[in-house]
Write a protein that holds these residues in place. Structure first.
Motif, short mmCIF file in Angstrom:
data_model
loop_
_atom_site.label_atom_id
_atom_site.label_comp_id
_atom_site.label_asym_id
_atom_site.label_seq_id
_atom_site.Cartn_x
_atom_site.Cartn_y
_atom_site.Cartn_z
N SER A 79 38.69 -38.74 4.25
CA SER A 79 39.18 -39.09 2.92
C SER A 79 38.34 -38.46 1.81
O SER A 79 38.82 -38.23 0.71
N GLN A 80 37.08 -38.15 2.11
CA GLN A 80 36.21 -37.52 1.12
C GLN A 80 35.94 -36.05 1.43
O GLN A 80 35.21 -35.38 0.71
N ARG A 81 36.50 -35.56 2.54
CA ARG A 81 36.34 -34.15 2.96
C ARG A 81 34.87 -33.76 3.10
O ARG A 81 34.47 -32.66 2.72
N ASN A 82 34.05 -34.68 3.64
CA ASN A 82 32.64 -34.37 3.90
C ASN A 82 32.55 -33.50 5.15
O ASN A 82 32.85 -33.96 6.26
N ILE A 83 32.15 -32.25 4.98
CA ILE A 83 32.11 -31.28 6.08
C ILE A 83 31.12 -31.72 7.16
O ILE A 83 29.97 -32.06 6.86
N LEU A 84 31.55 -31.70 8.41
CA LEU A 84 30.71 -32.07 9.54
C LEU A 84 30.18 -30.84 10.27
O LEU A 84 29.04 -30.79 10.68
N ASP A 85 31.01 -29.83 10.42
CA ASP A 85 30.68 -28.68 11.25
C ASP A 85 31.28 -27.43 10.62
O ASP A 85 32.02 -27.51 9.65
N TYR A 86 30.98 -26.28 11.19
CA TYR A 86 31.56 -25.03 10.70
C TYR A 86 33.08 -25.05 10.86
O TYR A 86 33.61 -25.61 11.81
N SER A 87 33.76 -24.42 9.93
CA SER A 87 35.21 -24.31 10.04
C SER A 87 35.56 -23.06 10.86
O SER A 87 34.72 -22.20 11.08
N THR A 88 36.79 -23.01 11.30
CA THR A 88 37.29 -21.86 12.07
C THR A 88 38.62 -21.45 11.46
O THR A 88 39.43 -22.31 11.12
N ALA A 89 38.86 -20.16 11.34
CA ALA A 89 40.14 -19.65 10.84
C ALA A 89 40.71 -18.69 11.88
O ALA A 89 39.99 -17.85 12.42
N VAL A 90 41.99 -18.86 12.17
CA VAL A 90 42.66 -18.04 13.17
C VAL A 90 43.91 -17.44 12.51
O VAL A 90 44.69 -18.19 11.90
N PRO A 91 44.12 -16.12 12.62
CA PRO A 91 45.30 -15.53 12.00
C PRO A 91 46.59 -16.10 12.60
O PRO A 91 46.67 -16.35 13.81
N GLY A 92 47.59 -16.30 11.74
CA GLY A 92 48.91 -16.71 12.20
C GLY A 92 49.57 -15.56 12.95
O GLY A 92 49.00 -14.47 13.09
N PHE A 93 50.78 -15.75 13.39
CA PHE A 93 51.45 -14.72 14.17
C PHE A 93 52.90 -14.58 13.74
O PHE A 93 53.49 -15.48 13.16
N GLU A 94 53.44 -13.43 14.07
CA GLU A 94 54.83 -13.10 13.74
C GLU A 94 55.77 -13.85 14.68
O GLU A 94 55.49 -14.01 15.86
N ILE A 95 56.89 -14.33 14.14
CA ILE A 95 57.93 -14.96 14.94
C ILE A 95 59.22 -14.20 14.68
O ILE A 95 59.73 -14.20 13.57
N ASN A 96 59.71 -13.51 15.72
CA ASN A 96 60.89 -12.67 15.56
C ASN A 96 62.20 -13.39 15.86
O ASN A 96 63.17 -13.27 15.15
N ILE A 97 62.21 -14.13 16.96
CA ILE A 97 63.42 -14.83 17.36
C ILE A 97 63.04 -16.24 17.80
O ILE A 97 61.90 -16.52 18.13
N GLN A 98 64.02 -17.13 17.84
CA GLN A 98 63.77 -18.49 18.28
C GLN A 98 63.38 -18.50 19.74
O GLN A 98 64.01 -17.86 20.58
N MET A 99 62.29 -19.22 20.07
CA MET A 99 61.84 -19.34 21.44
C MET A 99 62.71 -20.39 22.14
O MET A 99 62.84 -21.51 21.67
N THR A 100 63.27 -20.01 23.28
CA THR A 100 64.15 -20.94 23.98
C THR A 100 63.38 -21.90 24.87
O THR A 100 63.80 -23.02 25.11
N SER A 101 62.22 -21.46 25.40
CA SER A 101 61.39 -22.35 26.21
C SER A 101 59.99 -21.75 26.33
O SER A 101 59.79 -20.57 26.04
N ALA A 102 59.06 -22.59 26.75
CA ALA A 102 57.67 -22.13 26.94
C ALA A 102 57.05 -22.91 28.08
O ALA A 102 57.49 -23.99 28.44
N ARG A 103 56.02 -22.33 28.65
CA ARG A 103 55.29 -22.99 29.73
C ARG A 103 53.81 -22.92 29.45
O ARG A 103 53.29 -22.06 28.91
#
Length: 100
Positions: A76-100
């Motif tokens: 609620s106060q956004r008091n940082i505990l640890d290092y943050s991590t940033a990961v690039p998003g990814f391209e989505i071309n077509i709807q995924m029908t299923s995943a495993r």
């Protein structure tokens, strides 16, 4: 619905966590928060999965954004505990029908 499940072979998150989900339709950003309950979340490596649905339209790499991961002592106060991590998003071309 926000229900993190431990990835196969990974440690379970504590039973009393709360998962909050907030979407900003103007910016398209989503904020997902896994909040500790009274027992806290012991320090450890947690790998988890979340059920999700791809957007109805393609997402180009230039619009994929970044996934940001943060940990706080008190969210609620956004008091940082640890290092943050940033990961690039990814391209989505077509709807995924299923995943495993």
């Amino acid at each position: 619905l926000c229900l993190p499940k431990a990835a196969p072979g990974s440690r379970e998150l504590p039973y009393d966590i709360t998962c909050l989900y907030e979407s900003n339709p103007v910016s398209g950003r989503v904020e997902l928060s896994i909040v500790a309950g009274d027992e806290g979340i012991p320090p450890a490596l947690y790998r988890f999965t979340l059920a999700a649905t791809n957007p109805p339209q393609p997402v180009l790499l230039g619009n994929a954004g970044t996934w940001e991961f943060n940990s706080y002592t008190l969210i609620s106060q956004r008091n940082i505990l640890d290092y943050s991590t940033a990961v690039p998003g990814f391209e989505i071309n077509i709807q995924m029908t299923s995943a495993r």
